[in-house]
Design a protein around this motif. Sequence first.
Motif, PDB file in Angstrom:
ATOM      1  N   UNK A  30      39.796  36.561  64.522  1.00 39.32           N
ATOM      2  CA  UNK A  30      38.322  36.557  64.459  1.00 39.32           C
ATOM      3  C   UNK A  30      38.021  37.349  63.196  1.00 39.32           C
ATOM      4  N   UNK A  31      38.544  37.088  62.013  1.00 39.85           N
ATOM      5  CA  UNK A  31      38.353  38.345  60.738  1.00 39.85           C
ATOM      6  C   UNK A  31      37.488  37.680  59.765  1.00 39.85           C
ATOM      7  N   UNK A  32      37.599  38.056  58.684  1.00 40.15           N
ATOM      8  CA  UNK A  32      36.984  37.930  57.432  1.00 40.15           C
ATOM      9  C   UNK A  32      37.693  37.897  56.186  1.00 40.15           C
ATOM     10  N   UNK A  33      37.061  37.872  54.983  1.00 35.89           N
ATOM     11  CA  UNK A  33      37.714  37.708  53.755  1.00 35.89           C
ATOM     12  C   UNK A  33      38.460  38.989  53.602  1.00 35.89           C
ATOM     13  N   UNK A  34      38.177  40.027  54.080  1.00 39.74           N
ATOM     14  CA  UNK A  34      38.562  41.392  53.381  1.00 39.74           C
ATOM     15  C   UNK A  34      40.033  41.451  54.036  1.00 39.74           C
ATOM     16  N   UNK A  35      40.347  40.569  55.108  1.00 36.36           N
ATOM     17  CA  UNK A  35      42.011  40.730  55.461  1.00 36.36           C
ATOM     18  C   UNK A  35      42.764  40.366  54.034  1.00 36.36           C
ATOM     19  N   UNK A  36      42.277  39.758  53.271  1.00 32.41           N
ATOM     20  CA  UNK A  36      43.074  39.357  52.065  1.00 32.41           C
ATOM     21  C   UNK A  36      42.863  40.488  50.896  1.00 32.41           C
ATOM     22  N   UNK A  37      42.348  41.621  51.119  1.00 32.15           N
ATOM     23  CA  UNK A  37      41.831  42.346  49.909  1.00 32.15           C
ATOM     24  C   UNK A  37      43.032  42.641  49.060  1.00 32.15           C
ATOM     25  N   UNK A  38      44.277  42.943  49.520  1.00 30.01           N
ATOM     26  CA  UNK A  38      45.661  43.233  48.484  1.00 30.01           C
ATOM     27  C   UNK A  38      45.749  42.242  48.140  1.00 30.01           C
ATOM     28  N   UNK A  39      45.793  40.782  48.365  1.00 32.72           N
ATOM     29  CA  UNK A  39      45.921  39.637  47.790  1.00 32.72           C
ATOM     30  C   UNK A  39      44.865  39.394  46.665  1.00 32.72           C
ATOM     31  N   UNK A  40      43.729  39.525  46.707  1.00 25.08           N
ATOM     32  CA  UNK A  40      42.645  39.307  46.055  1.00 25.08           C
ATOM     33  C   UNK A  40      42.829  40.179  44.789  1.00 25.08           C
ATOM     34  N   UNK A  41      43.116  41.629  45.133  1.00 24.24           N
ATOM     35  CA  UNK A  41      43.451  42.620  44.086  1.00 24.24           C
ATOM     36  C   UNK A  41      44.494  42.004  43.143  1.00 24.24           C
ATOM     37  N   UNK A  42      45.654  41.652  43.774  1.00 26.47           N
ATOM     38  CA  UNK A  42      46.754  41.156  42.885  1.00 26.47           C
ATOM     39  C   UNK A  42      46.631  39.981  42.165  1.00 26.47           C
ATOM     40  N   UNK A  43      46.168  38.894  42.733  1.00 21.29           N
ATOM     41  CA  UNK A  43      46.101  37.520  42.312  1.00 21.29           C
ATOM     42  C   UNK A  43      44.810  37.205  41.215  1.00 21.29           C
ATOM     43  N   UNK A  44      43.772  38.002  41.484  1.00 19.51           N
ATOM     44  CA  UNK A  44      42.774  37.950  40.544  1.00 19.51           C
ATOM     45  C   UNK A  44      43.032  38.320  39.187  1.00 19.51           C
ATOM     46  N   UNK A  45      44.451  38.878  39.136  1.00 15.92           N
ATOM     47  CA  UNK A  45      44.689  39.331  37.540  1.00 15.92           C
ATOM     48  C   UNK A  45      45.192  38.056  36.891  1.00 15.92           C
TER      49      UNK A  45
END
Length: 265
Positions: A30-45
């Motif tokens: 039971x999480x939220x989008x912040x579990x993906x912070x490392x992927x958001x930082x990388x793939x938003x490039x």
Amino acid sequence: MLRTIDVNGVRYQVMDAGVGPAIVFAHGFPLDHTMWNAQIAEFSKTHRVIAPDLRGFGGTDGNLYSVPMEQFADDIADLLAALQVEGPVTFCGLSMGGYIAFQFALRHPNWVAKLILCDTRSAADSPEAAANRIKMADIVTKEGPEPVLWVMMPKLFGPATYQSQPETVAAVRGMVMGTKATAIAAAHRGMAVRLDVTPQLPRLTFPSLVIAGEHDAISPAAEMKSFSEQMPNARFVVIPNVGHMAPMEDPVAVNAAIRQFLSGS
Ligand code: MLT
């Protein structure tokens, strides 16, 4: 940028970052989008990253008594349309997000270019596991998220992670404790009745990447390998020394696997 958008009477909080072909990240339970912070930082490039808080979770409202995986999948299709995302997308889901990814691919195939399934299962719950979820939904409704924390925390990470990454463990504990009891109960009831999608796997012909944490205690790597072999176009990768939360526990290795898959090599 973190934005809010109203879709079908639900106010979503969604990370919408970067430009380029779209990748959707669906979080676990039971999480939220912040579990993906490392992927958001990388793939938003290089991509447009869409990482929503699912119905009821994080900063998104719109609880129901029970949210089936099909509903979460349809929610995301409607959200992508509202955000004017150019499809088809790469859809990446972890665990419950993976149950949703299967439904998204089966129900909205025109939206899908590629699939990434992290630490998830194609099978339904056993009758015993389903009954436990229904019990837990009732307990959490009365007592708040803490009981689910005690059940899940010992299973979420590889043994080394508890020792070496206290900040990752604390971040997940904070997400669980910050989740609304009604969302936890509704998703538990929805997961309890989810269908076994194993018979549908041969239909999922999209290029797919299946990522398993070596020590995943919830979605065992051997089971993931077996379902990946029933997908016509899937590659299976094991991330060593991590558990169920592989993208948080070893973001470098997970991001490298995703990057290689996206580049088609
Ligand atoms: C998750 O990480 O989303 C949960 O472990 C899924 C589940 O309870 O089956």
